[in-house]
Design a protein around this motif. Structure first.
Motif, short mmCIF file in Angstrom:
data_model
loop_
_atom_site.label_atom_id
_atom_site.label_comp_id
_atom_site.label_asym_id
_atom_site.label_seq_id
_atom_site.Cartn_x
_atom_site.Cartn_y
_atom_site.Cartn_z
N VAL A 197 -37.54 45.22 -71.57
CA VAL A 197 -36.68 45.09 -70.68
C VAL A 197 -35.93 46.19 -69.92
O VAL A 197 -35.46 47.06 -70.62
CB VAL A 197 -35.71 43.94 -70.79
N HIS A 198 -36.03 46.30 -68.61
CA HIS A 198 -35.39 47.35 -68.02
C HIS A 198 -34.25 46.91 -67.09
O HIS A 198 -34.67 45.86 -66.28
CB HIS A 198 -36.28 48.37 -67.22
N VAL A 199 -33.12 46.87 -67.18
CA VAL A 199 -32.10 46.62 -66.43
C VAL A 199 -31.53 47.60 -65.48
O VAL A 199 -31.02 48.61 -66.00
CB VAL A 199 -30.81 46.04 -67.25
N ALA A 200 -31.63 47.37 -64.02
CA ALA A 200 -31.12 48.44 -63.13
C ALA A 200 -29.97 47.98 -62.35
O ALA A 200 -30.08 46.93 -61.81
CB ALA A 200 -32.48 48.62 -62.35
N TRP A 201 -29.09 48.69 -62.10
CA TRP A 201 -27.85 48.49 -61.28
C TRP A 201 -28.06 49.38 -60.28
O TRP A 201 -28.05 50.77 -60.37
CB TRP A 201 -26.66 48.54 -62.25
N SER A 202 -28.11 49.15 -59.03
CA SER A 202 -28.06 50.05 -57.89
C SER A 202 -27.10 50.30 -57.02
O SER A 202 -26.11 49.37 -56.68
CB SER A 202 -29.32 49.54 -56.92
N LEU A 203 -26.57 51.66 -57.05
CA LEU A 203 -25.51 51.76 -56.02
C LEU A 203 -25.73 52.80 -55.02
O LEU A 203 -26.67 53.75 -55.12
CB LEU A 203 -24.28 52.51 -56.86
N ALA A 204 -25.17 52.68 -53.61
CA ALA A 204 -25.66 53.53 -52.83
C ALA A 204 -25.50 54.96 -52.69
O ALA A 204 -26.33 55.98 -52.82
CB ALA A 204 -24.97 53.39 -51.48
N GLY A 205 -24.39 55.29 -53.59
CA GLY A 205 -23.98 56.71 -53.79
C GLY A 205 -23.24 57.39 -52.60
O GLY A 205 -23.08 56.81 -51.71
N GLY A 206 -22.89 58.74 -52.80
CA GLY A 206 -22.13 59.38 -51.78
C GLY A 206 -20.86 58.80 -51.67
O GLY A 206 -20.09 58.29 -52.28
N GLN A 207 -20.45 58.82 -50.18
CA GLN A 207 -19.36 58.30 -49.65
C GLN A 207 -18.97 56.83 -49.73
O GLN A 207 -17.87 56.34 -49.93
CB GLN A 207 -18.89 58.75 -48.10
N ASP A 208 -20.08 56.00 -49.99
CA ASP A 208 -20.13 54.68 -49.90
C ASP A 208 -19.70 54.27 -51.37
O ASP A 208 -19.52 53.03 -51.57
CB ASP A 208 -21.61 53.84 -49.72
N THR A 209 -19.57 55.11 -52.50
CA THR A 209 -19.62 54.56 -53.98
C THR A 209 -18.23 55.29 -54.40
O THR A 209 -18.13 56.42 -54.66
CB THR A 209 -20.75 54.70 -54.54
N SER A 210 -17.55 54.24 -54.97
CA SER A 210 -16.23 54.91 -55.67
C SER A 210 -16.45 54.84 -57.16
O SER A 210 -17.39 54.37 -57.53
CB SER A 210 -14.87 53.71 -55.61
N MET A 211 -15.37 55.82 -57.62
CA MET A 211 -15.79 56.03 -59.20
C MET A 211 -15.48 54.39 -59.91
O MET A 211 -15.90 54.28 -60.78
CB MET A 211 -14.47 56.92 -59.64
N GLU A 212 -14.80 53.43 -59.41
CA GLU A 212 -14.47 52.28 -59.87
C GLU A 212 -15.67 51.47 -59.80
O GLU A 212 -16.20 50.79 -60.89
CB GLU A 212 -13.34 51.71 -58.74
N GLU A 213 -16.43 51.83 -58.84
CA GLU A 213 -17.91 51.06 -58.81
C GLU A 213 -18.70 51.38 -59.81
O GLU A 213 -19.40 50.64 -60.58
CB GLU A 213 -18.63 51.16 -57.38
N ILE A 214 -18.57 52.96 -60.13
CA ILE A 214 -19.51 53.17 -61.07
C ILE A 214 -19.02 52.88 -62.61
O ILE A 214 -19.84 52.64 -63.31
CB ILE A 214 -19.56 55.02 -61.03
N ASP A 215 -17.67 52.84 -62.79
CA ASP A 215 -17.38 52.29 -63.86
C ASP A 215 -17.87 50.91 -64.36
O ASP A 215 -18.02 50.47 -65.12
CB ASP A 215 -15.87 52.38 -63.96
N THR A 216 -17.50 49.98 -62.92
CA THR A 216 -18.01 48.54 -63.33
C THR A 216 -19.51 48.63 -63.41
O THR A 216 -20.10 47.73 -64.33
CB THR A 216 -17.69 48.01 -61.90
N ALA A 217 -20.36 49.18 -62.93
CA ALA A 217 -21.80 49.29 -63.29
C ALA A 217 -21.83 49.82 -64.64
O ALA A 217 -22.87 49.01 -65.37
CB ALA A 217 -22.42 50.24 -62.13
N GLN A 218 -21.33 50.76 -65.08
CA GLN A 218 -21.55 51.23 -66.42
C GLN A 218 -21.08 50.06 -67.47
O GLN A 218 -21.87 50.06 -68.45
CB GLN A 218 -20.90 52.48 -66.74
N ASP A 219 -20.21 49.43 -67.15
CA ASP A 219 -19.63 48.38 -68.22
C ASP A 219 -20.60 47.24 -68.13
O ASP A 219 -21.06 46.74 -68.99
CB ASP A 219 -18.45 47.68 -67.65
N GLY A 220 -21.02 46.94 -66.88
CA GLY A 220 -22.00 45.57 -66.96
C GLY A 220 -23.33 46.25 -67.51
O GLY A 220 -24.18 45.21 -68.20
N LEU A 221 -24.02 47.21 -67.35
CA LEU A 221 -25.25 47.79 -67.96
C LEU A 221 -24.98 47.85 -69.45
O LEU A 221 -25.97 47.27 -70.30
CB LEU A 221 -25.48 49.19 -67.41
#
Lengths: 139, 139
Positions: free
Chosen positions: A40-64
Protein backbone atom coordinates in the motif's frame (compact mmCIF):
# COMPACT_ATOMS: atom_id res chain seq x y z
CA UNK A 1 -7.61 -6.27 -17.68
CA UNK A 2 -6.18 -7.05 -14.27
CA UNK A 3 -3.64 -9.76 -14.66
CA UNK A 4 -1.33 -10.94 -11.97
CA UNK A 5 2.19 -10.28 -13.09
CA UNK A 6 4.90 -12.52 -11.81
CA UNK A 7 7.43 -11.00 -9.44
CA UNK A 8 5.56 -7.75 -9.19
CA UNK A 9 3.52 -6.98 -6.15
CA UNK A 10 0.03 -5.55 -6.61
CA UNK A 11 0.26 -1.87 -5.68
CA UNK A 12 -2.61 0.00 -4.06
CA UNK A 13 -2.53 3.79 -3.82
CA UNK A 14 -4.69 5.53 -1.22
CA UNK A 15 -5.30 9.24 -1.30
CA UNK A 16 -5.28 10.39 2.30
CA UNK A 17 -6.10 13.79 3.77
CA UNK A 18 -7.12 12.91 7.31
CA UNK A 19 -10.88 13.25 6.75
CA UNK A 20 -13.41 10.65 7.88
CA UNK A 21 -13.96 9.28 4.40
CA UNK A 22 -10.21 9.11 3.80
CA UNK A 23 -9.88 7.03 7.00
CA UNK A 24 -12.57 4.76 5.62
CA UNK A 25 -10.49 4.51 2.44
CA UNK A 26 -7.54 3.29 4.57
CA UNK A 27 -9.77 0.55 6.02
CA UNK A 28 -10.79 -0.61 2.56
CA UNK A 29 -7.12 -0.56 1.50
CA UNK A 30 -6.31 -2.74 4.50
CA UNK A 31 -8.93 -5.26 3.46
CA UNK A 32 -7.87 -5.27 -0.19
CA UNK A 33 -4.16 -5.46 0.61
CA UNK A 34 -4.71 -8.45 2.85
CA UNK A 35 -6.63 -10.33 0.17
CA UNK A 36 -4.55 -9.25 -2.84
CA UNK A 37 -1.24 -9.69 -0.99
CA UNK A 38 -0.58 -6.10 -2.02
CA UNK A 39 1.63 -3.28 -0.89
CA UNK A 40 0.00 0.00 0.00
CA UNK A 41 1.14 3.49 -0.86
CA UNK A 42 -0.52 6.28 1.07
CA UNK A 43 -0.22 9.72 -0.51
CA UNK A 44 -1.09 13.11 0.93
CA UNK A 45 -1.09 15.94 -1.57
CA UNK A 46 -0.30 19.57 -0.79
CA UNK A 47 -0.09 22.40 -3.29
CA UNK A 48 3.20 23.77 -1.98
CA UNK A 49 4.68 27.25 -2.28
CA UNK A 50 2.77 30.14 -0.78
CA UNK A 51 -0.42 28.07 -0.64
CA UNK A 52 0.96 25.70 1.97
CA UNK A 53 1.75 26.55 5.59
CA UNK A 54 4.16 24.74 7.88
CA UNK A 55 1.16 23.74 9.95
CA UNK A 56 -0.39 21.95 6.98
CA UNK A 57 2.85 20.09 6.39
CA UNK A 58 2.94 19.03 10.06
CA UNK A 59 -0.67 17.83 9.88
CA UNK A 60 0.11 15.85 6.73
CA UNK A 61 3.17 14.23 8.29
CA UNK A 62 1.19 13.26 11.41
CA UNK A 63 -1.57 11.82 9.24
CA UNK A 64 0.86 9.79 7.17
CA UNK A 65 2.50 8.48 10.33
CA UNK A 66 -0.92 7.36 11.57
CA UNK A 67 -1.51 5.51 8.29
CA UNK A 68 1.93 3.91 8.46
CA UNK A 69 1.23 2.58 11.98
CA UNK A 70 -2.14 1.22 10.88
CA UNK A 71 -0.61 -0.89 8.10
CA UNK A 72 2.46 -1.72 10.17
CA UNK A 73 0.28 -3.25 12.90
CA UNK A 74 -1.49 -5.33 10.25
CA UNK A 75 1.91 -6.35 8.84
CA UNK A 76 1.07 -5.01 5.42
CA UNK A 77 3.90 -3.38 3.47
CA UNK A 78 3.22 0.35 3.36
CA UNK A 79 4.99 3.43 2.14
CA UNK A 80 3.80 6.97 2.70
CA UNK A 81 4.34 9.91 0.40
CA UNK A 82 3.97 13.62 0.99
CA UNK A 83 3.42 15.02 -2.49
CA UNK A 84 4.25 18.71 -2.83
CA UNK A 85 4.71 19.31 -6.51
CA UNK A 86 2.40 22.18 -7.34
CA UNK A 87 -0.30 19.86 -8.63
CA UNK A 88 -3.92 19.47 -7.52
CA UNK A 89 -4.61 16.39 -5.33
CA UNK A 90 -6.28 14.67 -8.29
CA UNK A 91 -3.32 15.32 -10.58
CA UNK A 92 -0.90 14.18 -7.86
CA UNK A 93 -2.72 10.86 -7.41
CA UNK A 94 -3.04 10.14 -11.13
CA UNK A 95 0.59 11.08 -11.78
CA UNK A 96 1.75 8.87 -8.91
CA UNK A 97 -0.37 5.96 -10.14
CA UNK A 98 1.13 6.30 -13.63
CA UNK A 99 4.70 6.59 -12.38
CA UNK A 100 4.51 3.62 -10.04
CA UNK A 101 2.40 1.09 -11.97
CA UNK A 102 -0.37 1.29 -9.38
CA UNK A 103 -3.09 -1.31 -9.96
CA UNK A 104 -5.84 0.24 -7.85
CA UNK A 105 -6.49 3.71 -6.41
CA UNK A 106 -8.72 4.12 -3.35
CA UNK A 107 -10.21 7.49 -2.52
CA UNK A 108 -12.77 8.90 -0.13
CA UNK A 109 -15.68 10.70 -1.77
CA UNK A 110 -17.94 13.11 0.02
CA UNK A 111 -21.43 13.87 -1.13
CA UNK A 112 -22.03 17.55 -1.22
CA UNK A 113 -25.46 19.00 -1.55
CA UNK A 114 -25.84 22.21 -3.49
CA UNK A 115 -29.31 23.49 -4.32
CA UNK A 116 -30.56 20.04 -3.43
CA UNK A 117 -28.24 18.34 -5.89
CA UNK A 118 -25.63 15.72 -5.18
CA UNK A 119 -22.24 16.70 -6.49
CA UNK A 120 -18.91 15.06 -6.76
CA UNK A 121 -15.77 16.57 -5.42
CA UNK A 122 -13.52 17.57 -8.30
CA UNK A 123 -10.69 15.37 -7.02
CA UNK A 124 -12.83 12.22 -7.13
CA UNK A 125 -14.12 13.03 -10.60
CA UNK A 126 -10.63 13.74 -11.91
CA UNK A 127 -9.12 10.58 -10.44
CA UNK A 128 -11.94 8.28 -11.59
CA UNK A 129 -11.77 9.61 -15.13
CA UNK A 130 -8.00 9.77 -15.44
CA UNK A 131 -6.38 7.08 -13.32
CA UNK A 132 -4.69 4.31 -15.32
CA UNK A 133 -6.42 1.63 -13.21
CA UNK A 134 -9.70 0.90 -11.37
CA UNK A 135 -10.65 3.45 -8.72
CA UNK A 136 -12.46 2.48 -5.52
CA UNK A 137 -14.69 5.22 -4.09
CA UNK A 138 -15.41 5.03 -0.38
CA UNK A 139 -17.93 7.11 1.56
CA UNK B 1 -15.89 -0.31 7.67
CA UNK B 2 -15.48 -3.56 5.79
CA UNK B 3 -15.56 -6.36 8.27
CA UNK B 4 -15.74 -10.01 7.43
CA UNK B 5 -18.96 -11.37 8.81
CA UNK B 6 -19.03 -15.00 9.73
CA UNK B 7 -21.17 -17.30 7.62
CA UNK B 8 -21.98 -14.61 5.12
CA UNK B 9 -20.29 -14.58 1.79
CA UNK B 10 -18.88 -11.32 0.46
CA UNK B 11 -21.24 -10.17 -2.29
CA UNK B 12 -20.06 -8.26 -5.33
CA UNK B 13 -22.58 -6.58 -7.63
CA UNK B 14 -21.56 -5.76 -11.19
CA UNK B 15 -23.61 -3.47 -13.37
CA UNK B 16 -23.50 -4.95 -16.85
CA UNK B 17 -24.80 -3.58 -20.12
CA UNK B 18 -22.62 -5.31 -22.68
CA UNK B 19 -20.35 -2.33 -23.37
CA UNK B 20 -16.57 -2.56 -23.45
CA UNK B 21 -16.13 -0.92 -20.07
CA UNK B 22 -18.81 -3.17 -18.55
CA UNK B 23 -16.87 -6.19 -19.81
CA UNK B 24 -13.81 -4.75 -18.14
CA UNK B 25 -15.90 -4.47 -14.96
CA UNK B 26 -16.63 -8.22 -15.22
CA UNK B 27 -12.89 -8.89 -15.38
CA UNK B 28 -12.26 -6.85 -12.26
CA UNK B 29 -15.14 -8.67 -10.53
CA UNK B 30 -13.51 -11.97 -11.46
CA UNK B 31 -10.25 -10.88 -9.89
CA UNK B 32 -11.91 -9.53 -6.74
CA UNK B 33 -14.19 -12.54 -6.33
CA UNK B 34 -11.24 -14.90 -6.55
CA UNK B 35 -9.33 -13.04 -3.87
CA UNK B 36 -12.25 -12.20 -1.58
CA UNK B 37 -13.82 -15.66 -1.96
CA UNK B 38 -16.93 -13.77 -3.00
CA UNK B 39 -20.08 -14.49 -4.92
CA UNK B 40 -20.89 -12.28 -7.87
CA UNK B 41 -24.24 -10.84 -8.86
CA UNK B 42 -24.42 -9.45 -12.37
CA UNK B 43 -27.32 -7.08 -12.98
CA UNK B 44 -28.61 -5.65 -16.26
CA UNK B 45 -31.12 -2.86 -15.87
CA UNK B 46 -33.89 -2.03 -18.34
CA UNK B 47 -36.54 0.62 -17.91
CA UNK B 48 -39.43 -1.63 -18.85
CA UNK B 49 -42.86 -0.71 -20.18
CA UNK B 50 -43.07 1.09 -23.50
CA UNK B 51 -39.42 2.14 -23.25
CA UNK B 52 -38.17 -1.40 -23.62
CA UNK B 53 -38.35 -3.54 -26.76
CA UNK B 54 -38.29 -7.33 -26.93
CA UNK B 55 -34.98 -6.98 -28.77
CA UNK B 56 -33.46 -5.16 -25.82
CA UNK B 57 -34.65 -7.90 -23.50
CA UNK B 58 -33.08 -10.54 -25.77
CA UNK B 59 -29.78 -8.63 -25.85
CA UNK B 60 -29.81 -8.37 -22.06
CA UNK B 61 -30.50 -12.07 -21.62
CA UNK B 62 -27.68 -12.97 -24.01
CA UNK B 63 -25.33 -10.61 -22.18
CA UNK B 64 -26.21 -12.08 -18.81
CA UNK B 65 -25.69 -15.59 -20.15
CA UNK B 66 -22.24 -14.55 -21.37
CA UNK B 67 -21.43 -13.24 -17.89
CA UNK B 68 -22.71 -16.40 -16.25
CA UNK B 69 -20.45 -18.56 -18.45
CA UNK B 70 -17.46 -16.38 -17.67
CA UNK B 71 -17.82 -16.87 -13.91
CA UNK B 72 -18.92 -20.49 -14.30
CA UNK B 73 -15.68 -21.32 -16.13
CA UNK B 74 -13.73 -19.67 -13.32
CA UNK B 75 -15.77 -21.65 -10.77
CA UNK B 76 -16.95 -18.50 -9.05
CA UNK B 77 -20.52 -18.49 -7.72
CA UNK B 78 -22.55 -16.15 -9.90
CA UNK B 79 -26.16 -15.11 -10.23
CA UNK B 80 -27.51 -12.90 -12.96
CA UNK B 81 -30.43 -10.52 -12.67
CA UNK B 82 -32.48 -8.78 -15.31
CA UNK B 83 -33.91 -5.77 -13.51
CA UNK B 84 -37.03 -4.32 -15.10
CA UNK B 85 -38.69 -2.24 -12.43
CA UNK B 86 -39.16 1.16 -13.96
CA UNK B 87 -36.03 2.54 -12.35
CA UNK B 88 -32.96 4.13 -13.89
CA UNK B 89 -29.88 1.85 -14.07
CA UNK B 90 -28.31 3.78 -11.19
CA UNK B 91 -31.40 3.40 -9.01
CA UNK B 92 -31.65 -0.29 -9.89
CA UNK B 93 -28.06 -0.97 -8.84
CA UNK B 94 -28.28 0.99 -5.58
CA UNK B 95 -31.62 -0.59 -4.67
CA UNK B 96 -30.26 -4.07 -5.40
CA UNK B 97 -27.14 -3.40 -3.34
CA UNK B 98 -29.28 -2.26 -0.42
CA UNK B 99 -31.68 -5.19 -0.66
CA UNK B 100 -28.99 -7.85 -0.87
CA UNK B 101 -26.31 -6.59 1.53
CA UNK B 102 -23.86 -6.13 -1.31
CA UNK B 103 -20.35 -5.27 -0.08
CA UNK B 104 -18.93 -3.87 -3.29
CA UNK B 105 -20.38 -2.53 -6.53
CA UNK B 106 -18.33 -2.57 -9.72
CA UNK B 107 -19.30 -0.40 -12.67
CA UNK B 108 -17.85 0.66 -15.98
CA UNK B 109 -17.42 4.38 -16.43
CA UNK B 110 -16.98 6.04 -19.76
CA UNK B 111 -15.29 9.36 -20.20
CA UNK B 112 -17.34 11.63 -22.34
CA UNK B 113 -15.95 14.79 -23.77
CA UNK B 114 -18.32 17.72 -24.18
CA UNK B 115 -16.91 21.10 -25.15
CA UNK B 116 -13.51 19.71 -24.23
CA UNK B 117 -14.62 18.77 -20.73
CA UNK B 118 -14.54 15.34 -19.15
CA UNK B 119 -17.92 14.30 -17.80
CA UNK B 120 -19.26 11.45 -15.80
CA UNK B 121 -22.15 9.37 -16.89
CA UNK B 122 -25.13 9.99 -14.64
CA UNK B 123 -25.34 6.31 -13.69
CA UNK B 124 -21.78 6.24 -12.38
CA UNK B 125 -22.27 9.46 -10.43
CA UNK B 126 -25.53 8.25 -8.91
CA UNK B 127 -24.12 4.86 -7.91
CA UNK B 128 -20.89 6.24 -6.43
CA UNK B 129 -22.79 8.79 -4.35
CA UNK B 130 -25.63 6.54 -3.23
CA UNK B 131 -24.43 2.94 -2.99
CA UNK B 132 -24.29 1.59 0.58
CA UNK B 133 -20.77 0.22 0.00
CA UNK B 134 -17.53 1.02 -1.85
CA UNK B 135 -17.87 1.40 -5.62
CA UNK B 136 -15.15 0.33 -8.05
CA UNK B 137 -15.06 2.34 -11.26
CA UNK B 138 -13.49 0.65 -14.25
CA UNK B 139 -12.59 2.26 -17.57
Amino acid sequence: MMKEKKGERFKILVGYDGTRTAKEALNVALFHARHFDAEVHVAWSLAGGQDTSMEEIDTAQDGLQHAESLFGEAQIPCQTHLLIRGLTPGEDLVRFAEEHQVREVIIGVRRRSQVGKLLFGSTARYVILNAPCPVVSVK
